[in-house]
Design a protein around this motif. Structure first.
Motif, PDB file in Angstrom:
ATOM      1  N   PRO A  34      52.089  49.092 -93.163  1.00  0.00           N
ATOM      2  CA  PRO A  34      51.501  48.948 -94.501  1.00  0.00           C
ATOM      3  C   PRO A  34      51.319  50.322 -95.157  1.00  0.00           C
ATOM      4  O   PRO A  34      50.854  51.266 -94.508  1.00  0.00           O
ATOM      5  CB  PRO A  34      50.145  48.287 -94.236  1.00  0.00           C
ATOM      6  N   VAL A  35      51.700  50.426 -96.404  1.00  0.00           N
ATOM      7  CA  VAL A  35      51.588  51.708 -97.106  1.00  0.00           C
ATOM      8  C   VAL A  35      50.157  52.239 -97.044  1.00  0.00           C
ATOM      9  O   VAL A  35      49.946  53.455 -96.971  1.00  0.00           O
ATOM     10  CB  VAL A  35      52.125  51.617 -98.553  1.00  0.00           C
ATOM     11  N   ALA A  36      49.169  51.370 -97.004  1.00  0.00           N
ATOM     12  CA  ALA A  36      47.767  51.792 -96.948  1.00  0.00           C
ATOM     13  C   ALA A  36      47.427  52.509 -95.638  1.00  0.00           C
ATOM     14  O   ALA A  36      46.461  53.273 -95.588  1.00  0.00           O
ATOM     15  CB  ALA A  36      46.848  50.579 -97.131  1.00  0.00           C
ATOM     16  N   GLU A  37      48.199  52.294 -94.582  1.00  0.00           N
ATOM     17  CA  GLU A  37      47.958  52.929 -93.282  1.00  0.00           C
ATOM     18  C   GLU A  37      48.584  54.327 -93.188  1.00  0.00           C
ATOM     19  O   GLU A  37      48.207  55.129 -92.343  1.00  0.00           O
ATOM     20  CB  GLU A  37      48.533  52.072 -92.148  1.00  0.00           C
ATOM     21  N   VAL A  38      49.559  54.610 -94.029  1.00  0.00           N
ATOM     22  CA  VAL A  38      50.357  55.827 -93.887  1.00  0.00           C
ATOM     23  C   VAL A  38      49.536  57.113 -94.043  1.00  0.00           C
ATOM     24  O   VAL A  38      49.743  58.058 -93.274  1.00  0.00           O
ATOM     25  CB  VAL A  38      51.575  55.799 -94.831  1.00  0.00           C
ATOM     26  N   PRO A  39      48.597  57.223 -94.987  1.00  0.00           N
ATOM     27  CA  PRO A  39      47.821  58.462 -95.066  1.00  0.00           C
ATOM     28  C   PRO A  39      47.065  58.775 -93.762  1.00  0.00           C
ATOM     29  O   PRO A  39      46.937  59.952 -93.398  1.00  0.00           O
ATOM     30  CB  PRO A  39      46.853  58.205 -96.228  1.00  0.00           C
ATOM     31  N   GLU A  40      46.623  57.769 -93.051  1.00  0.00           N
ATOM     32  CA  GLU A  40      45.942  58.008 -91.770  1.00  0.00           C
ATOM     33  C   GLU A  40      46.928  58.526 -90.723  1.00  0.00           C
ATOM     34  O   GLU A  40      46.592  59.414 -89.934  1.00  0.00           O
ATOM     35  CB  GLU A  40      45.253  56.739 -91.273  1.00  0.00           C
ATOM     36  N   VAL A  45      49.073  63.339 -87.745  1.00  0.00           N
ATOM     37  CA  VAL A  45      50.135  64.324 -87.527  1.00  0.00           C
ATOM     38  C   VAL A  45      49.614  65.721 -87.875  1.00  0.00           C
ATOM     39  O   VAL A  45      49.838  66.675 -87.137  1.00  0.00           O
ATOM     40  CB  VAL A  45      51.410  63.985 -88.341  1.00  0.00           C
ATOM     41  N   SER A  46      48.875  65.835 -88.978  1.00  0.00           N
ATOM     42  CA  SER A  46      48.355  67.142 -89.384  1.00  0.00           C
ATOM     43  C   SER A  46      47.319  67.672 -88.404  1.00  0.00           C
ATOM     44  O   SER A  46      47.159  68.881 -88.265  1.00  0.00           O
ATOM     45  CB  SER A  46      47.754  67.081 -90.794  1.00  0.00           C
ATOM     46  N   SER A  47      46.630  66.775 -87.715  1.00  0.00           N
ATOM     47  CA  SER A  47      45.590  67.177 -86.760  1.00  0.00           C
ATOM     48  C   SER A  47      46.152  67.561 -85.398  1.00  0.00           C
ATOM     49  O   SER A  47      45.453  68.178 -84.602  1.00  0.00           O
ATOM     50  CB  SER A  47      44.584  66.044 -86.565  1.00  0.00           C
ATOM     51  N   ALA A  48      47.393  67.176 -85.116  1.00  0.00           N
ATOM     52  CA  ALA A  48      47.996  67.475 -83.819  1.00  0.00           C
ATOM     53  C   ALA A  48      48.279  68.965 -83.717  1.00  0.00           C
ATOM     54  O   ALA A  48      48.742  69.582 -84.670  1.00  0.00           O
ATOM     55  CB  ALA A  48      49.282  66.671 -83.632  1.00  0.00           C
ATOM     56  N   SER A  49      47.971  69.515 -82.577  1.00  0.00           N
ATOM     57  CA  SER A  49      48.236  70.945 -82.392  1.00  0.00           C
ATOM     58  C   SER A  49      49.634  71.138 -81.816  1.00  0.00           C
ATOM     59  O   SER A  49      50.107  70.334 -81.017  1.00  0.00           O
ATOM     60  CB  SER A  49      47.186  71.560 -81.466  1.00  0.00           C
ATOM     61  N   THR A  51      53.846  71.567 -81.770  1.00  0.00           N
ATOM     62  CA  THR A  51      54.950  70.737 -82.219  1.00  0.00           C
ATOM     63  C   THR A  51      54.890  69.405 -81.493  1.00  0.00           C
ATOM     64  O   THR A  51      54.683  69.358 -80.288  1.00  0.00           O
ATOM     65  CB  THR A  51      56.300  71.425 -81.908  1.00  0.00           C
ATOM     66  N   ILE A  52      55.060  68.338 -82.222  1.00  0.00           N
ATOM     67  CA  ILE A  52      55.062  67.018 -81.600  1.00  0.00           C
ATOM     68  C   ILE A  52      56.375  66.321 -81.905  1.00  0.00           C
ATOM     69  O   ILE A  52      56.986  66.536 -82.948  1.00  0.00           O
ATOM     70  CB  ILE A  52      53.860  66.153 -82.067  1.00  0.00           C
ATOM     71  N   ASP A  53      56.813  65.501 -80.965  1.00  0.00           N
ATOM     72  CA  ASP A  53      58.052  64.749 -81.149  1.00  0.00           C
ATOM     73  C   ASP A  53      57.787  63.344 -81.655  1.00  0.00           C
ATOM     74  O   ASP A  53      58.624  62.749 -82.317  1.00  0.00           O
ATOM     75  CB  ASP A  53      58.822  64.652 -79.826  1.00  0.00           C
ATOM     76  N   SER A  54      56.601  62.810 -81.310  1.00  0.00           N
ATOM     77  CA  SER A  54      56.261  61.451 -81.732  1.00  0.00           C
ATOM     78  C   SER A  54      54.749  61.320 -81.803  1.00  0.00           C
ATOM     79  O   SER A  54      54.018  62.173 -81.305  1.00  0.00           O
ATOM     80  CB  SER A  54      56.843  60.419 -80.755  1.00  0.00           C
ATOM     81  N   ILE A  55      54.317  60.242 -82.427  1.00  0.00           N
ATOM     82  CA  ILE A  55      52.894  59.964 -82.523  1.00  0.00           C
ATOM     83  C   ILE A  55      52.673  58.471 -82.324  1.00  0.00           C
ATOM     84  O   ILE A  55      53.463  57.654 -82.796  1.00  0.00           O
ATOM     85  CB  ILE A  55      52.310  60.447 -83.873  1.00  0.00           C
ATOM     86  N   GLU A  56      51.619  58.137 -81.609  1.00  0.00           N
ATOM     87  CA  GLU A  56      51.280  56.736 -81.371  1.00  0.00           C
ATOM     88  C   GLU A  56      50.190  56.356 -82.366  1.00  0.00           C
ATOM     89  O   GLU A  56      49.222  57.082 -82.559  1.00  0.00           O
ATOM     90  CB  GLU A  56      50.794  56.542 -79.933  1.00  0.00           C
ATOM     91  N   TYR A  57      50.396  55.246 -83.040  1.00  0.00           N
ATOM     92  CA  TYR A  57      49.414  54.768 -84.005  1.00  0.00           C
ATOM     93  C   TYR A  57      49.390  53.247 -83.975  1.00  0.00           C
ATOM     94  O   TYR A  57      50.410  52.609 -84.264  1.00  0.00           O
ATOM     95  CB  TYR A  57      49.749  55.267 -85.420  1.00  0.00           C
TER      96      TYR A  57
END
Length: 171
Positions: A34-40, A45-49, A51-57
Motif C-alpha cells: 500500500p502506498v501509505a506504507e511506503v514512507p515507513e 532504510v534511512s535508519s539502517a546503518s 550498506t544494506i542489500d534488503s530490508i524486511e518489512y
C-alpha cells in the motif's frame, strides 16, 4: 432488554476488533505494498546503518532494487493523490551503474519526473537503470544509489510532514 443491549454491545465490539485485525501486520508480494506504507519503509532504510542489500518489512523481504521501484512509484502516486498498492516485482541490477552528480537541489517537479522515468524504465527493462538524468541543460546523471537516497529523503520528509517537499537536496 438490558441483556439484549449488552449482547449487541459485545457483538459490535467483537466485530470492530476483528475488523482491526483484518488489516494484518503482514504484507504479501501478490497484494503489493500500500502506498501509505511506503514512507515507513523508506524511514527504515534511512535508519539502517551502512550498506544494506534488503530490508524486511511486515513479512516482505524487499531488495534495494525493489525498494527503488516501490519508492519511485510511491512518489509519483503521492504527487497525484493516488491511493492503492504498488506491485512487488523482481528487478535486475544495473548493467554498468554510473552517475557523476555528487550534489544537487531538485524541485518537486524534477524529482517526481525522475521517479516517473525510473519506474517506467524499470517496467520496460526489468532492471535498475545505469543512471537517471536530470532534465536540466548540462546537468549530470544520478547513479542508482543516489536516486535511491533521493527517494528515501523525499519519503522520510513526507512521513514527517504529510506533504512532499517542494525541494530536496541530494545526497
Amino acid at each position: 432488554m438490558r441483556h439484549a443491549l449488552i449482547l449487541i454491545a459485545i457483538i459490535c465490539s467483537t466485530v470492530a476488533l476483528s475488523g482491526c485485525t483484518e488489516t494484518s501486520n503482514t504484507l504479501s508480494e501478490s497484494a503489493g505494498v500500500p502506498v501509505a506504507e511506503v514512507p515507513e519503509i523508506a524511514h527504515r532504510v534511512s535508519s539502517a546503518s551502512g550498506t544494506i542489500d534488503s530490508i524486511e518489512y511486515k513479512g516482505l523481504n524487499l531488495s534495494m532494487n525493489q525498494c527503488l521501484y516501490i519508492f519511485g512509484r510511491a512518489i509519483v502516486m503521492l504527487a497525484s493523490n493516488e491511493k492503492g498498492n504498488i506491485p512487488v516485482r523482481e528487478y535486475g541490477n544495473p548493467e554498468s551503474p554510473d552517475g557523476r552528480l555528487s550534489s544537487a537541489k531538485l524541485t518537486r517537479a524534477e524529482y517526481v519526473d525522475i521517479a516517473n522515468r525510473t519506474c517506467t524504465w524499470m517496467d520496460k527493462n526489468g532492471r535498475v537503470p545505469n543512471h537517471v538524468g536530470i532534465r536540466q541543460e548540462g546537468a549530470r546523471d544520478l547513479s542508482p544509489d543516489t536516486v535511491l537516497r533521493l527517494f528515501v529523503k523525499v519519503l522520510t520528509e513526507y512521513r514527517s510532514t504529510g506533504k512532499l517537499p517542494e525541494t530536496v537536496t541530494v545526497p
